[in-house]
Write a protein that holds these residues in place. Structure first.
Motif, short mmCIF file in Angstrom:
data_model
loop_
_atom_site.label_atom_id
_atom_site.label_comp_id
_atom_site.label_asym_id
_atom_site.label_seq_id
_atom_site.Cartn_x
_atom_site.Cartn_y
_atom_site.Cartn_z
N VAL A 1 57.84 75.18 -38.66
CA VAL A 1 57.28 74.57 -39.86
C VAL A 1 55.81 74.94 -40.01
O VAL A 1 55.34 75.30 -41.10
CB VAL A 1 57.46 73.04 -39.83
CG1 VAL A 1 56.69 72.38 -40.97
CG2 VAL A 1 58.95 72.68 -39.92
N GLU A 2 55.07 74.86 -38.91
CA GLU A 2 53.64 75.21 -38.96
C GLU A 2 53.45 76.68 -39.33
O GLU A 2 52.55 77.03 -40.09
CB GLU A 2 53.00 74.90 -37.61
CG GLU A 2 52.90 73.41 -37.31
CD GLU A 2 52.34 73.12 -35.92
OE1 GLU A 2 52.19 74.07 -35.13
OE2 GLU A 2 52.06 71.94 -35.64
N ARG A 3 54.32 77.53 -38.79
CA ARG A 3 54.24 78.97 -39.10
C ARG A 3 54.54 79.21 -40.58
O ARG A 3 53.86 79.97 -41.25
CB ARG A 3 55.21 79.74 -38.21
CG ARG A 3 55.08 81.26 -38.34
CD ARG A 3 55.92 81.99 -37.31
NE ARG A 3 57.35 81.84 -37.60
CZ ARG A 3 58.20 81.17 -36.82
NH1 ARG A 3 57.76 80.57 -35.73
NH2 ARG A 3 59.48 81.09 -37.14
N ALA A 4 55.56 78.52 -41.08
CA ALA A 4 55.93 78.68 -42.49
C ALA A 4 54.79 78.22 -43.40
O ALA A 4 54.50 78.86 -44.42
CB ALA A 4 57.19 77.88 -42.78
N ARG A 5 54.13 77.14 -43.04
CA ARG A 5 53.01 76.62 -43.84
C ARG A 5 51.85 77.61 -43.82
O ARG A 5 51.24 77.90 -44.86
CB ARG A 5 52.57 75.27 -43.30
CG ARG A 5 51.50 74.59 -44.15
CD ARG A 5 51.01 73.31 -43.50
NE ARG A 5 52.03 72.28 -43.43
CZ ARG A 5 52.55 71.80 -42.29
NH1 ARG A 5 52.14 72.29 -41.13
NH2 ARG A 5 53.46 70.86 -42.32
N LYS A 6 51.57 78.15 -42.63
CA LYS A 6 50.43 79.06 -42.49
C LYS A 6 50.67 80.37 -43.24
O LYS A 6 49.80 80.85 -43.97
CB LYS A 6 50.19 79.36 -41.01
CG LYS A 6 49.03 80.29 -40.74
CD LYS A 6 48.84 80.52 -39.25
CE LYS A 6 47.68 81.48 -38.98
NZ LYS A 6 47.49 81.72 -37.52
N VAL A 7 51.86 80.93 -43.09
CA VAL A 7 52.15 82.22 -43.72
C VAL A 7 52.29 82.10 -45.23
O VAL A 7 51.79 82.95 -45.98
CB VAL A 7 53.44 82.84 -43.12
CG1 VAL A 7 53.84 84.10 -43.87
CG2 VAL A 7 53.24 83.14 -41.63
#
Length: 273
Positions: free
Chosen positions: A199-205
């Motif tokens: 989820v954090e990766r999806a938000r960042k990207v």
């Protein structure tokens, strides 16, 4: 513009220090009038964003609960234009709650992307989730949406790579829908700890708010997901209430049942803030 309603709603819940409650209902299940009552009940009991399902004959991403809801809706004769008319009726008394149309590409393609975009904008639709239309194939739809500010909302999963998330985010807006578990809607539930990194990766990207769905049914589960997400999506649990009410011969209680669940979930998210 429609997308602005989505942005404003995430700004609001962020200021309140909580995740957004994103609810789902199948339009026309069991009839349009009941769907309208349910829309209002969801809004009145804490739903921040409402996904409005459009029934389709081959709903490949949906589990049994939503498949049956779609069948009931189709049996009642619900069309895509009926779904848009329902949204327009709701929008006459609600200028603030974002409405997301969730469905499949075939009915939209059959209507014509330009015609659909114009009708969706007129109805007050803020964005769409077309689950079987990947980024590589939706440029024509995006072009049609651009004139009206309608959001293209896309899906990501725990197996989506950084490279793929970047592609998923290309041309997307509003929020990213993160599918917490492998499979169809209503199947299982995920441990927030297992998907936090994704989820954090999806938000960042993507640079977009991330809403987590698939498998969330209770206030406790919603509160747990709220710890890692910008929004929590609940669908099958609401649709199940339609089936249960119909089986009990309590058709008139459908909106109230859905409102009660929305209040439970909303309270849980506020309590988790």
């Amino acid at each position: 513009m429609p997308t602005q309603r989505i942005t404003d709603r995430f700004d609001k819940v962020r200021a309140e220090g909580r995740a957004a409650l994103v609810t789902y209902l199948m339009a026309g299940d069991p009839d349009i009038e009941t769907s309208y009552e349910a829309l209002c009940a969801l809004r009145d009991n804490g739903a921040d964003i409402i996904e409005l399902g459009a029934p389709f004959t081959d709903p490949m991403a949906d589990g049994p609960a939503i498949q049956m809801a779609g069948q009931r809706s189709l049996k009642a004769g619900t069309t895509l234009r009926d779904v848009l008319a329902l949204a327009k009726r709701f929008r006459e008394t609600d200028e603030d709650t974002p409405l997301i149309l969730m469905g499949y590409a075939n009915p939209v393609h059959s209507m014509g992307y330009t015609t659909f975009a114009e009708a969706a904008a007129s109805a007050g639709i803020d964005g769409t989730i077309i689950v079987d239309l990947p980024p590589e194939e939706d440029q024509e739809l995006r072009d049609a949406y651009e004139a009206y500010g309608i959001s293209v909302i896309r899906l990501a999963t725990p197996t989506t790579t950084d490279k793929r998330i970047a592609k998923v985010a290309e041309g997307a807006s509003g929020f990213l829908y993160y599918v917490a578990v492998a499979g169809v809607t209503g199947s299982g539930s995920a441990d927030p700890a297992d998907i936090r990194e994704g989820v954090e990766r999806a938000r960042k990207v993507s640079g977009l708010p991330v809403c987590v769905g698939f498998g969330v049914k209770t206030g406790e589960q919603a509160a747990a997901m709220a710890a890692i997400a910008d929004g929590v999506v609940v669908g099958s649990a609401f649709v199940d209430h339609v089936r249960l009410a119909l089986e009990a011969g309590e058709r008139g209680d459908i909106a109230a049942r859905m409102g009660t669940l929305a209040e439970e979930l909303s309270s849980a998210l506020k309590g988790a803030a």
